[in-house]
Design an enzyme around this catalytic site. Structure first.
Site, PDB file in Angstrom:
ATOM      1  N   HIS B 259       0.865  -1.185   0.000  1.00 49.93           N
ATOM      2  CA  HIS B 259       0.000   0.000   0.000  1.00 49.93           C
ATOM      3  C   HIS B 259       0.896   1.227   0.000  1.00 49.93           C
ATOM      4  O   HIS B 259       1.940   1.225   0.638  1.00 49.93           O
ATOM      5  CB  HIS B 259      -0.882  -0.021   1.263  1.00 49.93           C
ATOM      6  CG  HIS B 259      -2.010   0.973   1.246  1.00 49.93           C
ATOM      7  ND1 HIS B 259      -1.851   2.289   1.588  1.00 49.93           N
ATOM      8  CD2 HIS B 259      -3.324   0.820   0.931  1.00 49.93           C
ATOM      9  CE1 HIS B 259      -3.019   2.912   1.491  1.00 49.93           C
ATOM     10  NE2 HIS B 259      -3.929   2.043   1.091  1.00 49.93           N
ATOM     11  N   GLU B 315      -7.831  -4.827   0.566  1.00 49.90           N
ATOM     12  CA  GLU B 315      -8.451  -5.620  -0.498  1.00 49.90           C
ATOM     13  C   GLU B 315      -8.214  -7.109  -0.296  1.00 49.90           C
ATOM     14  O   GLU B 315      -8.956  -7.948  -0.804  1.00 49.90           O
ATOM     15  CB  GLU B 315      -7.877  -5.236  -1.875  1.00 49.90           C
ATOM     16  CG  GLU B 315      -7.730  -3.769  -2.136  1.00 49.90           C
ATOM     17  CD  GLU B 315      -9.044  -3.032  -2.025  1.00 49.90           C
ATOM     18  OE1 GLU B 315     -10.095  -3.700  -1.961  1.00 49.90           O
ATOM     19  OE2 GLU B 315      -9.019  -1.801  -1.977  1.00 49.90           O
TER      20      GLU B 315
END
Lengths: 379, 379
Positions: B259, B315
């Site tokens: 991320h 996710e």
């Protein structure tokens, strides 16, 4: 706002080989060609070729592009059905948003970033845009859509599809000139939004839809509508001075005057003013051209405007021109999009060739360490 | 890229009182409440109230919000007709783009920036989103849409409308937790796109449509779909090591790992992992949870990932959870939007309260002073 770059002013977010804007001297170039010089010598489709393929086309390249566009002007049934299903009460630019979304849903290679695929998407969407908009315009006025005429190019075809009959050569040429002058303008707000949307590895159609939403704003492409509404409100060329004086007194902004980049007269204004006058003569109603012209003369001679370098921008003479071509004010932002999709598409080709996710930050200024209170004890 | 700020990294473009993200320590707060702490104690609608009205609601405020949402879950006929008209071949998130555009076309105060009006738009769109998406999901599978159940809130209602029958309490709670954890995340890419779109004085619906386009990208909200496709491709929890080794060898990215902001385990992962395991047990298929879990264990112990601080992101465990709730991979980015519209809406309220047109620049690097050549002499 302290260190917050809320407007991103002066921040360079991309290199581009598409257009340059010299705001001090009022010069706009498309791939190094002075836009003002070439618009009298080429057509909108030649400028599309310049933006999408890097060069002005040879005759056979232009013929090829024109026939490619012609093949995709007629809407797929699914797209026309979506346009038909839309509420008739909305701004017409919203019909383009829904229509291009439907077009994208039919594209099995929707996500492709291949340059050739992107050119193909650009051709299909740019060809379909005028047909979608004309269909919505007719439907909301209780008329059946008119299919495109295979022999007409973009400008003449749109005028034909809106009005249901072929319009004069001069009107087609006036509108073609408009399309050429509005097609591309460096990192404007909608182009930036298009680039930022696709930067998450999204798709062409999503980026175009986002750009339409940005263009719609009255601080951007919606300004032509606002300028025309202002002219309609004034209504009489002799009332310009009173309106300007009152505006200064109550701090009401004059629509179409001033631009964040241009500190001189917008170079695109020259041709638009000339065509605006010419079409006004042709249709026998020079009220709107004259209103705009009087306002320009007055503000050019008024220290409030000259000291702040507030000059007419591209929306200013677009408004009376588009109005005399038969477009109501609320159609105008959508008409702008028929042109700018050419520039958006070219910018998307550039963006994906050297992409980086646009992901800035926000500074948190809210409360810290809040203690949770059960719902029965709140209030 | 020299001085080009292509990714806008570290650039602060707004002040916000909505959420803070501590990427080093892995802490996400909503208006000062630790998101991980409150999700077990509240509902999605309470978090919406927190974001839109600044406080967690009292019971009567929550009842009011819930009944307000309930009144707008059923789609206006015009919106459902647009959903019906859409091609069935597209990504479901595109149906939300077209649906929210149609919803906006019905709003006579579409352009209003009044804070109360924006809250009203947020309520209507957030209520309509699950109904639109469930309708499209059923239509593309050849089934008739199911109307919302007035007694169910957002999470349970969506599960009901997709499957055509009420789902278990635990599934509803799992999905509610998902909605709470994904609702807001500071200046992420789609939130930035929403803000930049409305900054031209555009409207709420245009900004939401643009944000959907950004969220769709696989470098953003489309990552859940990609993570699930990866898990489906691997297919067997015992094949994780071989897949990871091969990925490193051929430089294939592991979807859902890493991320831009978090340099630690994404704080949203804890609850999602727990719910993913629980729902896997309930439906009797722990393949996908186990695959994800094995991959996390393996990468947590692998220097390639630990050195680069690449940990599972939100996710990653969303994928097996959503899959076991009955959502195919291509539905997942749209499901993400059912949550994030809450955050987008709150960000738009903030943006218009202190707006500045986002208009950065591009640096022209193309050819200069090109000489015009008539079309017959080109090539």
């Amino acid at each position: 706002m302290s260190a917050v770059a809320a407007g991103l002013e002066g921040l360079v977010v991309a290199e581009t080989a598409l257009s340059s804007v010299d705001g001090t001297n009022g010069i706009l170039t498309y791939r190094g060609y002075n836009a003002n010089d070439i618009v009298n010598k080429v057509t909108f489709e030649e400028v599309l070729h310049l933006l999408w393929y890097e060069t002005l086309p040879t005759q056979s390249q232009l013929d090829e592009l024109n026939s490619h566009l012609a093949r995709h002007r007629k809407l797929p049934d699914e797209v026309l059905n979506v346009i038909r299903a839309l509420p008739k009460s909305g701004p017409p630019i919203d019909a383009l948003k829904a229509g291009v979304t439907a077009l994208g849903m039919l594209d099995p290679e929707q996500d492709s970033w291949d340059q050739g695929d992107l050119r193909e998407k650009a051709i299909r969407a740019t060809a379909a845009f005028p047909t979608m908009l004309a269909a919505y315009e007719r439907l909301r006025n209780g008329k059946e859509p008119v299919e495109p005429d295979a022999k007409l190019q973009t400008a003449a075809n749109f005028l034909y599809m809106v009005h249901g009959e072929k319009q004069s050569e001069s009107k087609a040429r006036a509108f073609d000139t408009y399309l050429m002058l509005l097609v591309e303008h460096s990192m404007n707000a909608s182009t930036f939004t298009a680039r930022s949307t696709i930067s998450s590895s999204s798709d062409y159609y999503s980026a175009i839809t986002a750009a339409l939403g940005s263009l719609k704003g009255v601080a951007h492409g919606g300004a032509n509508m606002m300028a025309m509404k202002m002219l309609l409100e004034i209504g009489d060329p002799n009332k310009i001075r009173a309106y300007v004086d009152e505006s200064l007194q109550i701090k009401r902004r004059l629509m179409g005057i001033g631009h964040r980049i241009y500190k001189t007269r917008d170079p695109r204004v020259n041709h638009l003013m000339a065509w605006s006058e010419k079409i006004a003569d042709e249709v026998g109603d020079d009220t709107w051209y004259q209103l705009a012209h009087n306002m320009e003369v007055l503000t050019n001679d008024h220290p409030y405007f000259t000291e702040r370098k507030l000059y007419p921008n591209v929306e200013f003479y677009s408004a009376p021109l588009l109005y005399n071509l038969g477009f109501q004010p609320d159609l105008m932002p959508a008409v702008f999009a028929l042109s700018r999709i050419g520039g958006w598409s070219a910018n998307l080709m550039e963006q994906v060739a050297d992409n980086r996710l646009m992901r800035p930050q926000a500074e948190y200024v809210g409360p810290a360490n809040q203690e949770f209170v059960p719902i029965g004890e709140r209030g």
